[in-house]
Write a protein that holds these residues in place. Structure first.
Motif, PDB file in Angstrom:
ATOM      1  N   TYR A 506       0.836  -1.207   0.000  1.00 20.43           N
ATOM      2  CA  TYR A 506       0.000   0.000   0.000  1.00 20.43           C
ATOM      3  C   TYR A 506       0.874   1.260   0.000  1.00 20.43           C
ATOM      4  O   TYR A 506       0.624   2.212  -0.752  1.00 20.43           O
ATOM      5  N   VAL A 507       1.911   1.273   0.815  1.00 23.15           N
ATOM      6  CA  VAL A 507       2.775   2.458   0.903  1.00 23.15           C
ATOM      7  C   VAL A 507       3.518   2.678  -0.413  1.00 23.15           C
ATOM      8  O   VAL A 507       3.681   3.821  -0.861  1.00 23.15           O
ATOM      9  N   LEU A 508       3.969   1.603  -1.060  1.00 17.52           N
ATOM     10  CA  LEU A 508       4.606   1.759  -2.379  1.00 17.52           C
ATOM     11  C   LEU A 508       3.664   2.441  -3.355  1.00 17.52           C
ATOM     12  O   LEU A 508       4.084   3.239  -4.189  1.00 17.52           O
ATOM     13  N   GLY A 509       2.357   2.128  -3.250  1.00 19.15           N
ATOM     14  CA  GLY A 509       1.393   2.739  -4.155  1.00 19.15           C
ATOM     15  C   GLY A 509       1.065   4.163  -3.797  1.00 19.15           C
ATOM     16  O   GLY A 509       1.131   5.067  -4.650  1.00 19.15           O
ATOM     17  N   TYR A 510       0.718   4.403  -2.526  1.00 15.11           N
ATOM     18  CA  TYR A 510       0.239   5.734  -2.148  1.00 15.11           C
ATOM     19  C   TYR A 510       1.364   6.744  -1.986  1.00 15.11           C
ATOM     20  O   TYR A 510       1.294   7.860  -2.501  1.00 15.11           O
ATOM     21  N   VAL A 511       2.413   6.356  -1.288  1.00 17.90           N
ATOM     22  CA  VAL A 511       3.513   7.301  -1.049  1.00 17.90           C
ATOM     23  C   VAL A 511       4.508   7.263  -2.210  1.00 17.90           C
ATOM     24  O   VAL A 511       4.964   8.300  -2.683  1.00 17.90           O
ATOM     25  N   GLY A 512       4.846   6.054  -2.670  1.00 19.48           N
ATOM     26  CA  GLY A 512       5.833   5.924  -3.736  1.00 19.48           C
ATOM     27  C   GLY A 512       5.273   6.108  -5.133  1.00 19.48           C
ATOM     28  O   GLY A 512       6.035   6.319  -6.083  1.00 19.48           O
ATOM     29  N   GLY A 513       3.941   5.985  -5.296  1.00 24.69           N
ATOM     30  CA  GLY A 513       3.324   6.205  -6.602  1.00 24.69           C
ATOM     31  C   GLY A 513       3.405   5.033  -7.555  1.00 24.69           C
ATOM     32  O   GLY A 513       2.971   5.144  -8.712  1.00 24.69           O
ATOM     33  N   ASP A 514       3.922   3.884  -7.126  1.00 22.98           N
ATOM     34  CA  ASP A 514       4.044   2.710  -8.003  1.00 22.98           C
ATOM     35  C   ASP A 514       2.831   1.812  -7.787  1.00 22.98           C
ATOM     36  O   ASP A 514       2.879   0.823  -7.050  1.00 22.98           O
ATOM     37  N   VAL A 515       1.739   2.142  -8.449  1.00 26.61           N
ATOM     38  CA  VAL A 515       0.477   1.454  -8.184  1.00 26.61           C
ATOM     39  C   VAL A 515       0.486   0.019  -8.692  1.00 26.61           C
ATOM     40  O   VAL A 515      -0.146  -0.866  -8.105  1.00 26.61           O
ATOM     41  N   GLU A 516       1.206  -0.260  -9.776  1.00 27.87           N
ATOM     42  CA  GLU A 516       1.249  -1.621 -10.299  1.00 27.87           C
ATOM     43  C   GLU A 516       2.039  -2.550  -9.366  1.00 27.87           C
ATOM     44  O   GLU A 516       1.633  -3.692  -9.120  1.00 27.87           O
ATOM     45  N   GLU A 517       3.159  -2.077  -8.853  1.00 29.04           N
ATOM     46  CA  GLU A 517       3.911  -2.869  -7.877  1.00 29.04           C
ATOM     47  C   GLU A 517       3.106  -3.049  -6.597  1.00 29.04           C
ATOM     48  O   GLU A 517       3.134  -4.109  -5.962  1.00 29.04           O
ATOM     49  N   SER A 518       2.363  -2.013  -6.226  1.00 27.24           N
ATOM     50  CA  SER A 518       1.485  -2.087  -5.060  1.00 27.24           C
ATOM     51  C   SER A 518       0.469  -3.206  -5.235  1.00 27.24           C
ATOM     52  O   SER A 518       0.270  -4.038  -4.340  1.00 27.24           O
ATOM     53  N   ALA A 519      -0.164  -3.259  -6.406  1.00 22.30           N
ATOM     54  CA  ALA A 519      -1.168  -4.289  -6.678  1.00 22.30           C
ATOM     55  C   ALA A 519      -0.545  -5.684  -6.623  1.00 22.30           C
ATOM     56  O   ALA A 519      -1.143  -6.624  -6.079  1.00 22.30           O
ATOM     57  N   ALA A 520       0.654  -5.840  -7.171  1.00 25.77           N
ATOM     58  CA  ALA A 520       1.299  -7.152  -7.193  1.00 25.77           C
ATOM     59  C   ALA A 520       1.591  -7.646  -5.779  1.00 25.77           C
ATOM     60  O   ALA A 520       1.368  -8.823  -5.457  1.00 25.77           O
ATOM     61  N   CYS A 521       2.084  -6.752  -4.927  1.00 23.01           N
ATOM     62  CA  CYS A 521       2.388  -7.139  -3.548  1.00 23.01           C
ATOM     63  C   CYS A 521       1.119  -7.543  -2.795  1.00 23.01           C
ATOM     64  O   CYS A 521       1.103  -8.543  -2.060  1.00 23.01           O
ATOM     65  N   ILE A 522       0.057  -6.761  -2.971  1.00 21.09           N
ATOM     66  CA  ILE A 522      -1.177  -7.036  -2.231  1.00 21.09           C
ATOM     67  C   ILE A 522      -1.833  -8.321  -2.734  1.00 21.09           C
ATOM     68  O   ILE A 522      -2.397  -9.097  -1.941  1.00 21.09           O
ATOM     69  N   GLU A 523      -1.745  -8.588  -4.042  1.00 20.44           N
ATOM     70  CA  GLU A 523      -2.282  -9.844  -4.563  1.00 20.44           C
ATOM     71  C   GLU A 523      -1.528 -11.035  -3.973  1.00 20.44           C
ATOM     72  O   GLU A 523      -2.122 -12.060  -3.662  1.00 20.44           O
ATOM     73  N   ARG A 524      -0.219 -10.899  -3.831  1.00 20.44           N
ATOM     74  CA  ARG A 524       0.543 -11.990  -3.210  1.00 20.44           C
ATOM     75  C   ARG A 524       0.132 -12.163  -1.752  1.00 20.44           C
ATOM     76  O   ARG A 524       0.026 -13.296  -1.256  1.00 20.44           O
ATOM     77  N   ALA A 525      -0.124 -11.060  -1.070  1.00 22.78           N
ATOM     78  CA  ALA A 525      -0.573 -11.144   0.327  1.00 22.78           C
ATOM     79  C   ALA A 525      -1.878 -11.918   0.420  1.00 22.78           C
ATOM     80  O   ALA A 525      -2.057 -12.765   1.304  1.00 22.78           O
ATOM     81  N   LEU A 526      -2.815 -11.652  -0.485  1.00 22.02           N
ATOM     82  CA  LEU A 526      -4.099 -12.358  -0.476  1.00 22.02           C
ATOM     83  C   LEU A 526      -3.906 -13.846  -0.760  1.00 22.02           C
ATOM     84  O   LEU A 526      -4.630 -14.691  -0.219  1.00 22.02           O
ATOM     85  N   GLY A 527      -2.920 -14.175  -1.626  1.00 23.91           N
ATOM     86  CA  GLY A 527      -2.632 -15.579  -1.881  1.00 23.91           C
ATOM     87  C   GLY A 527      -2.081 -16.280  -0.660  1.00 23.91           C
ATOM     88  O   GLY A 527      -2.390 -17.442  -0.391  1.00 23.91           O
ATOM     89  N   LEU A 528      -1.257 -15.564   0.106  1.00 24.40           N
ATOM     90  CA  LEU A 528      -0.671 -16.142   1.316  1.00 24.40           C
ATOM     91  C   LEU A 528      -1.686 -16.254   2.446  1.00 24.40           C
ATOM     92  O   LEU A 528      -1.659 -17.222   3.218  1.00 24.40           O
ATOM     93  N   ASN A 529      -2.544 -15.266   2.582  1.00 26.28           N
ATOM     94  CA  ASN A 529      -3.486 -15.222   3.711  1.00 26.28           C
ATOM     95  C   ASN A 529      -4.824 -14.655   3.252  1.00 26.28           C
ATOM     96  O   ASN A 529      -5.074 -13.457   3.335  1.00 26.28           O
ATOM     97  N   PRO A 530      -5.712 -15.506   2.763  1.00 28.84           N
ATOM     98  CA  PRO A 530      -7.006 -15.029   2.252  1.00 28.84           C
ATOM     99  C   PRO A 530      -7.966 -14.560   3.344  1.00 28.84           C
ATOM    100  O   PRO A 530      -9.061 -14.099   3.034  1.00 28.84           O
ATOM    101  N   ASN A 531      -7.571 -14.667   4.611  1.00 21.46           N
ATOM    102  CA  ASN A 531      -8.426 -14.203   5.709  1.00 21.46           C
ATOM    103  C   ASN A 531      -7.974 -12.863   6.285  1.00 21.46           C
ATOM    104  O   ASN A 531      -8.522 -12.419   7.292  1.00 21.46           O
ATOM    105  N   LEU A 532      -7.000 -12.214   5.668  1.00 25.09           N
ATOM    106  CA  LEU A 532      -6.481 -10.960   6.192  1.00 25.09           C
ATOM    107  C   LEU A 532      -7.334  -9.796   5.680  1.00 25.09           C
ATOM    108  O   LEU A 532      -7.238  -9.401   4.520  1.00 25.09           O
TER     109      LEU A 532
END
Length: 669
Positions: A506-532
């Motif tokens: 999220y911080v990479l997207g909002y503060v760093g402006g890299d929204v595509e990298e932000s999406a990739a990281c968060i998608e991996r998080a959902l794959g690791l923990n779908p209850n978060l």
């Protein structure tokens, strides 16, 4: 009872005569004091809120005159149960436990028996001050109370519909009446629809229950362009299954016990569901509360890695902290089959943790154990608790998930202690500059103790994102660089850590402006923990920024389902508002932003979206008021520096409409 606030304002004197105050403001002041209870309000805040635009002396004089008017009907005496008490700084209305319907309503909810809930349902004739003309300047004052008691009423109708005795009972009548009143004011009140579905089924009228579900579905589609929640759909599916198989439940005349007739919603695919309640702090030291709370958070995180479990977020289960509870009631309210409870005792470096697993439907104990040892063994204890719970629920646990669930966040106990203190400041407090500064300081101390503690880096980076959103940064370039550094380090160290990936992404997207990298990281998080829940919430934000508003709405809804009582619920309401804005649904965006602001009135991001949405929806008077609030929150915000807080919109049109909305609302150049 002398004071009614639910459904309107009615006041009766000690002599049982209707009370009429000299002005509407005095009546509303009286209501505000009733709602505040014995803690009262500061005189300065009351005079500024109720008489804005006047000089300090004039406003305080108006307050004194209003209080004189109230004292005429409720004078102070040794026998008085309702009277004004105060000093030069603060003022409170003292009332007995049975003098105001609000007090009785809250007490009955707390007691929680079916008869108590029915009594509360009958008390709820409508929302707080319903039908009263509340001036615009007092909307923000009363808004949180309106929202709070509406939510309580929706929770009440759900709870009562799951606790009905025989058909035709007083409890059933009270529940039906409350559901109909809630739907009269809001046809999309899904909890009320569910209650009526259960009541019809309770009476043996499956067709009527299915018709109620169809009414619910159509109302949601028409007004919110949304589908029913999984809980509602599951309830309807169970009825449809009975229709297909011919397995109709007996009607009222059959004599079958009500407990066998109640329809309890289930998760899709009969997924086991669990909530971990706050552990009791038995240390005798209130300063150790953060440690007991941290134990729960870590056990929730460990359980959430098991994909076949539906785990309610810790922030929602923490609403039961300090309350006397009934396990069956908790199961109904959170929609879970299993509940974990326990205690923590810490004395120096010695630690004792007890835990037990209960079946929420029967209250039976499935597992219990006690763990004693040194503080250095705390992570092993957590692993054993999580593994024991999962083993008691189901024997089929994937080995890889067990190993990931057992991964320790840090080997350094000082780092862990600082991390827990940071969480206590960040996640349990109102979002202010001071609490965010405290949280950042603790997370940085944790990093100092353990330079490879991924979650601490991620949480520290998130503090900088809050500083950016609220324009609290002092040196924007340096702090942006530091936030990005922390986020990248969190992701590097925590590539298999869903929390580090969610917050860091999220911080990479909002503060760093890299929204595509932000999406990739968060998608991996959902794959690791779908209850978060946080991962789903951040995913909603990033999908909105990427120009995928429908996905964003769905993902925010999933976050809210996973943690329905989360103190950060307002963030996901904001994400929903942002998604509707990007989709061009400005009325929906404004309403969701307004919901968010009811819980967090100082939320600058939601205020900006609400302002732009009101303008683009041609709701100009509301836009003017919201812009005034935005200027109050951020007096130096201008079109020229707006880029400092804008989301990283992928589509230029989303960005231009956002800026144009604020420009039309009057944001200066």
């Amino acid at each position: 009872m002398r004071i009614r606030l639910l459904g309107g304002l009615e006041i009766t004197s000690p002599e049982r005569r209707p009370v009429r105050f000299a002005t509407r403001k005095t009546s509303l002041l009286f209501a505000a004091l009733v709602l505040a209870g014995r803690r009262g309000h500061r005189r300065e805040l009351l005079s500024e809120a109720f008489w804005p635009g006047r000089s300090n002396g004039q406003a305080r004089n108006s307050l004194r005159q209003a209080l004189v008017d109230i004292r005429r009907s409720f004078p102070t005496s040794k026998d008085a149960t309702v009277y004004i008490h105060g000093d030069q700084e603060a003022i409170a209305l003292i009332a007995g436990p049975d003098d105001a319907d609000i007090s009785i309503f809250d007490r009955k909810l707390e007691q929680g028996g079916a008869a108590d809930l029915a009594f509360a349902a009958d008390l709820y004739r409508g929302g707080v001050l319903a039908g009263e003309a509340i001036p615009e300047e007092l909307d923000e004052w009363f808004g949180p109370y309106l929202d709070r008691y509406q939510r309580k009423a929706l929770q009440l109708v759900d709870r009562l519909s799951l606790a009905l005795p025989i058909p035709g009972s007083a409890e059933e009548t009270a529940c039906e009446g409350l559901a109909e009143r809630l739907l009269a004011s809001d046809p999309t009140a899904e909890a009320a629809h569910r209650a009526l579905i259960r009541i019809h089924a309770h009476r043996g009228h499956e067709n009527a229950a299915l018709r109620q579900f169809e009414l619910c579905r159509k109302a949601l589609k028409k007004q919110l362009d949304a589908e029913p929640e999984a809980q509602t759909s599951s309830l309807a599916a169970s009825l449809q299954s009975r229709e297909r198989t011919g397995d109709r439940r007996p009607g009222p005349s059959s004599g079958v016990a009500a407990s066998a007739q109640v329809l309890v919603p289930t998760r899709h695919d009969d997924q086991p569901s669990i909530a971990v309640l706050p552990f009791q702090n038995l240390s005798g030291d209130i300063e150790q509360e953060y440690f007991a709370d941290g134990m729960v958070e870590d056990i929730v995180t460990a359980l959430a890695h098991f994909r076949h479990l539906f785990v309610v977020a810790g922030n929602s289960s923490f609403t039961y902290k300090g309350r006397s509870i009934d396990i069956k009631q908790v199961g109904r309210e959170l929609g879970v089959r299993y509940v974990v409870e326990g205690s923590v005792r810490r004395a120096g470096d010695r630690l004792r943790i007890t835990g037990q697993l209960l079946d929420a439907s029967s209250g039976l104990h499935l597992w219990a154990d006690r763990f004693e040892g040194t503080l250095a063994e705390v992570f092993d204890f957590q692993d054993q608790i999580a593994s024991s719970i999962v083993g008691a629920i189901t024997p089929k646990v994937e080995e890889a998930e067990i190993e990931r669930a057992k991964r320790k966040p840090t080997e350094d106990l000082d780092a862990y202690d600082y991390y827990l203190r940071g969480l206590a400041s960040h996640d349990r407090a109102v979002n202010t500059k001071e609490t965010m500064d405290d949280a950042l300081r603790f997370f940085m101390k944790a990093i100092g103790c353990d330079p490879v503690f991924a979650a601490a880096y991620a949480r520290a980076a998130r503090c900088y994102a809050a500083r950016k959103s609220n324009r609290w940064m002092i040196d924007r370039l340096d702090e942006t660089a530091e936030a990005t550094r922390l986020a990248k380090r969190a992701i590097e160290l925590g590539w298999d850590d869903a929390i580090a990936l969610s917050y860091g992404g999220y911080v990479l997207g909002y503060v760093g402006g890299d929204v595509e990298e932000s999406a990739a990281c968060i998608e991996r998080a959902l794959g690791l923990n779908p209850n978060l829940a946080a991962a789903w919430g951040y995913s909603a934000w990033v999908q909105a920024c990427l120009g995928e508003p429908e996905k964003a709405v769905e993902r925010a809804a999933q976050a809210m389902r996973l943690s329905p009582f989360d103190p950060r619920f307002f963030v996901w309401e904001f994400c929903t508002a942002l998604a509707h804005f990007c989709a061009g649904r400005y009325n929906d965006a404004a309403e969701w932003a307004k919901r968010s602001l009811r819980s967090q009135p100082n939320y600058a991001s939601a205020t900006r979206v609400a302002t732009a949405s009101y303008v683009l929806a041609s709701r100009l008077s509301e836009a003017e008021k919201m812009m005034a609030r935005l200027r109050e929150l951020d007096p130096t915000l201008r079109l020229s520096n707006l880029a400092e807080v804008l989301p990283p919109f992928y589509r230029p049109d989303d960005r231009s409409r956002y800026i144009e909305g604020l420009r039309k609302a009057g944001l200066p150049d």
